[in-house]
Design an enzyme around this catalytic site. Structure first.
Site, PDB file in Angstrom:
ATOM      1  N   ASP A   1      19.504  70.333  28.349  1.00  0.00           N
ATOM      2  CA  ASP A   1      20.438  69.383  27.735  1.00  0.00           C
ATOM      3  C   ASP A   1      21.558  70.133  27.009  1.00  0.00           C
ATOM      4  O   ASP A   1      21.376  71.271  26.570  1.00  0.00           O
ATOM      5  CB  ASP A   1      19.704  68.522  26.697  1.00  0.00           C
ATOM      6  CG  ASP A   1      18.880  67.424  27.344  1.00  0.00           C
ATOM      7  OD1 ASP A   1      19.023  67.188  28.552  1.00  0.00           O
ATOM      8  OD2 ASP A   1      18.069  66.806  26.619  1.00  0.00           O
TER       9      ASP A   1
ATOM     10  N   ARG B   1      24.552  68.548  35.426  1.00  0.00           N
ATOM     11  CA  ARG B   1      24.659  67.157  34.944  1.00  0.00           C
ATOM     12  C   ARG B   1      25.969  67.014  34.172  1.00  0.00           C
ATOM     13  O   ARG B   1      26.232  67.775  33.255  1.00  0.00           O
ATOM     14  CB  ARG B   1      23.487  66.817  34.012  1.00  0.00           C
ATOM     15  CG  ARG B   1      23.593  65.391  33.449  1.00  0.00           C
ATOM     16  CD  ARG B   1      22.666  65.157  32.270  1.00  0.00           C
ATOM     17  NE  ARG B   1      21.273  65.355  32.598  1.00  0.00           N
ATOM     18  CZ  ARG B   1      20.348  65.666  31.678  1.00  0.00           C
ATOM     19  NH1 ARG B   1      20.667  65.822  30.414  1.00  0.00           N
ATOM     20  NH2 ARG B   1      19.096  65.826  32.048  1.00  0.00           N
TER      21      ARG B   1
HETATM   22  P1  FDA Z   1      30.038  54.575  27.632  1.00  0.00           P
HETATM   23  O1  FDA Z   1      29.457  54.994  26.326  1.00  0.00           O
HETATM   24  O2  FDA Z   1      31.505  54.340  27.711  1.00  0.00           O
HETATM   25  O3  FDA Z   1      29.253  53.309  28.133  1.00  0.00           O
HETATM   26  C1  FDA Z   1      29.595  52.584  29.292  1.00  0.00           C
HETATM   27  C2  FDA Z   1      28.768  51.306  29.314  1.00  0.00           C
HETATM   28  O4  FDA Z   1      27.381  51.646  29.431  1.00  0.00           O
HETATM   29  C3  FDA Z   1      28.821  50.496  28.021  1.00  0.00           C
HETATM   30  O5  FDA Z   1      29.913  49.624  28.015  1.00  0.00           O
HETATM   31  C4  FDA Z   1      27.490  49.800  28.052  1.00  0.00           C
HETATM   32  O6  FDA Z   1      27.534  48.705  28.947  1.00  0.00           O
HETATM   33  C5  FDA Z   1      26.569  50.821  28.621  1.00  0.00           C
HETATM   34  N1  FDA Z   1      25.939  51.649  27.583  1.00  0.00           N
HETATM   35  C6  FDA Z   1      26.255  52.947  27.276  1.00  0.00           C
HETATM   36  N2  FDA Z   1      25.447  53.422  26.308  1.00  0.00           N
HETATM   37  C7  FDA Z   1      24.618  52.424  25.993  1.00  0.00           C
HETATM   38  C8  FDA Z   1      23.551  52.314  25.079  1.00  0.00           C
HETATM   39  N3  FDA Z   1      23.177  53.314  24.293  1.00  0.00           N
HETATM   40  N4  FDA Z   1      22.882  51.129  25.023  1.00  0.00           N
HETATM   41  C9  FDA Z   1      23.231  50.096  25.815  1.00  0.00           C
HETATM   42  N5  FDA Z   1      24.246  50.144  26.706  1.00  0.00           N
HETATM   43  C10 FDA Z   1      24.926  51.292  26.797  1.00  0.00           C
HETATM   44  N6  FDA Z   1      24.848  63.652  26.023  1.00  0.00           N
HETATM   45  C11 FDA Z   1      24.906  64.915  25.539  1.00  0.00           C
HETATM   46  O7  FDA Z   1      25.705  65.196  24.647  1.00  0.00           O
HETATM   47  N7  FDA Z   1      24.067  65.875  26.054  1.00  0.00           N
HETATM   48  C12 FDA Z   1      23.185  65.618  27.041  1.00  0.00           C
HETATM   49  O8  FDA Z   1      22.457  66.514  27.476  1.00  0.00           O
HETATM   50  C13 FDA Z   1      23.131  64.291  27.557  1.00  0.00           C
HETATM   51  N8  FDA Z   1      22.263  63.958  28.557  1.00  0.00           N
HETATM   52  C14 FDA Z   1      22.356  62.709  29.136  1.00  0.00           C
HETATM   53  C15 FDA Z   1      21.552  62.393  30.237  1.00  0.00           C
HETATM   54  C16 FDA Z   1      21.698  61.177  30.862  1.00  0.00           C
HETATM   55  C17 FDA Z   1      20.863  60.881  32.065  1.00  0.00           C
HETATM   56  C18 FDA Z   1      22.657  60.237  30.388  1.00  0.00           C
HETATM   57  C19 FDA Z   1      22.876  58.938  31.077  1.00  0.00           C
HETATM   58  C20 FDA Z   1      23.398  60.520  29.276  1.00  0.00           C
HETATM   59  C21 FDA Z   1      23.241  61.737  28.629  1.00  0.00           C
HETATM   60  N9  FDA Z   1      23.974  62.028  27.481  1.00  0.00           N
HETATM   61  C22 FDA Z   1      23.987  63.320  27.013  1.00  0.00           C
HETATM   62  C23 FDA Z   1      24.668  60.951  26.732  1.00  0.00           C
HETATM   63  C24 FDA Z   1      26.117  60.809  27.158  1.00  0.00           C
HETATM   64  O9  FDA Z   1      26.844  61.925  26.733  1.00  0.00           O
HETATM   65  C25 FDA Z   1      26.736  59.530  26.582  1.00  0.00           C
HETATM   66  O10 FDA Z   1      26.706  59.608  25.181  1.00  0.00           O
HETATM   67  C26 FDA Z   1      26.058  58.247  27.018  1.00  0.00           C
HETATM   68  O11 FDA Z   1      25.629  58.313  28.348  1.00  0.00           O
HETATM   69  C27 FDA Z   1      27.017  57.060  26.910  1.00  0.00           C
HETATM   70  O12 FDA Z   1      28.145  57.295  27.722  1.00  0.00           O
HETATM   71  P2  FDA Z   1      28.463  56.501  29.094  1.00  0.00           P
HETATM   72  O13 FDA Z   1      28.931  57.532  30.065  1.00  0.00           O
HETATM   73  O14 FDA Z   1      27.297  55.732  29.526  1.00  0.00           O
HETATM   74  O15 FDA Z   1      29.727  55.641  28.761  1.00  0.00           O
END
Ligand code: FDA
Length: 317
Positions: free
Chosen positions: A145, A195
């Site tokens: 991570d 990732r």
């Molecule tokens: P965004 O936050 O813009 O969300 C898009 C849409 O997704 C929202 O409008 C909502 O519908 C939905 N959504 C997103 N988050 C949600 C939540 N918590 N609850 C409910 N709905 C939600 N970060 C990091 O710094 N280091 C890491 O190693 C990782 N590893 C990692 C693994 C995996 C498999 C994922 C999916 C994410 C990570 N992250 C991470 C977290 C990542 O950096 C980020 O903070 C979250 O995924 C939220 O960003 P989105 O890309 O989903 O977009």
């Protein structure tokens, strides 16, 4: 702004004490976390597998500053991998593990500045190697991570060094960091597992984009580089626009040459829908009792989650 304020406030000992001892918190934790034990982790991973999803298990914990604790975290991963293999879940990397380098000692000797020391980097590298050996024996993979920007260089260096013995050791890059596009160009190499996520930590403006649309544009640029390259991209987002871009750019690649990744408890219908199209979809599944930091990042990502959490607290009091 709200996200940064929340992440900063969450560092207060009083807030941590309040959130972790309030019974109503449990319902919110259960949405995002498999449970506390290896048994819980295996049970939920099996049910996700039965639904056609791949899994990456994370043993919750971070910012360990005690060497015995760092060693205990690594041992937990060895036990987990042994159990997953015995249950037949690790075949072809179907269930793998994600490891936070600070949970296995990266910040040993760092002090308040959080700057990685030689001792911390060496300790984390040794534990990650132990975990990588156990993963290889179990027939599966490990992904490191990404945490806050002060750890980025050391973690990318650990991954690059260990990759000579464990080519499938995955790295995570955060589109929110200004440096990431350059990192991605280096990592888009044959068979390298990367990732791509937006980034969940509060970072200084000197290191990171602050406007959401700048983070999204950086994500899209990195996505294009990874999907045009010879590596194995793992696109970690729930964002519908970025998923659509991945889908259209991915049409030029075999479906088994990249995967989507989402968090347990976030957009589960979308996870199943994508898997139903024949795409590889992996769910990031945390377990363990040290869930505070993880929960705070999930609440900070989405105001609606925070509102739900606050309503749960007020209806239970
Ligand atoms: P965004 O936050 O813009 O969300 C898009 C849409 O997704 C929202 O409008 C909502 O519908 C939905 N959504 C997103 N988050 C949600 C939540 N918590 N609850 C409910 N709905 C939600 N970060 C990091 O710094 N280091 C890491 O190693 C990782 N590893 C990692 C693994 C995996 C498999 C994922 C999916 C994410 C990570 N992250 C991470 C977290 C990542 O950096 C980020 O903070 C979250 O995924 C939220 O960003 P989105 O890309 O989903 O977009």
């Amino acid at each position: 702004m709200l996200r940064r304020a929340l992440l900063a406030a969450a560092a207060s000992g009083q807030i941590r004490e309040f959130v972790t001892t309030t019974p109503a918190t449990r319902a919110v934790v259960d949405r995002y976390v498999a449970g506390e034990s290896i048994g819980d982790a295996v049970r939920v991973a099996r049910s996700l597998r039965e639904g056609g999803l791949l899994v990456s298990l994370d043993y919750l914990g971070e910012d360990t500053t005690d060497s015995l604790q760092a060693s205990a975290v690594a041992t937990q991963y060895l036990q987990l991998l042994g159990k997953l293999a015995a249950e037949g879940l690790t075949e072809d990397g179907a269930v793998e593990v994600s490891v936070k380098p600070t949970a296995v000692g990266l910040l040993l000797g760092s002090g308040d500045a959080g700057v990685v020391t030689e001792l911390g980097e060496r300790t984390a590298a040794e534990h990650i190697e132990r975990i990588a050996i156990a993963a290889r024996d179990a027939g599966t993979t490990v992904t490191l991570d990404a945490e806050d920007h002060r750890t980025t260089v050391a973690v990318l260096r650990i991954a690059a060094t260990l990759r000579s013995g464990f080519p499938w050791l995955g790295s995570v890059v955060q589109a929110g960091l200004r440096r990431t596009e350059a990192d991605v160009r280096e990592l888009a190499a044959p068979d390298v597992r990367v990732r791509l996520c937006k980034g969940a930590y509060a970072e200084p403006v000197s290191e990171a984009f602050t406007a959401r649309h700048d983070v999204d544009k950086s994500f899209a640029r990195c996505l294009r580089i990874l999907l045009a390259g010879p590596g194995y991209p793992m696109i970690a987002t729930h964002d519908p626009r970025l998923i659509a871009i991945t889908r259209s750019l991915g049409l030029g690649r075999p479906p088994e040459s990249f995967e989507y990744q989402m968090l347990y408890g976030v957009r589960p219908e979308e996870q199943r829908r994508l898997a139903g199209t024949g795409a590889r979809v992996r769910v990031y599944l945390p377990y363990g009792d040290d869930w505070y930091g993880y929960l705070v990042r999930r609440l900070a990502e989405r105001p609606a989650n925070l509102a739900f959490f606050l309503r749960s607290l007020s209806s239970s009091s």
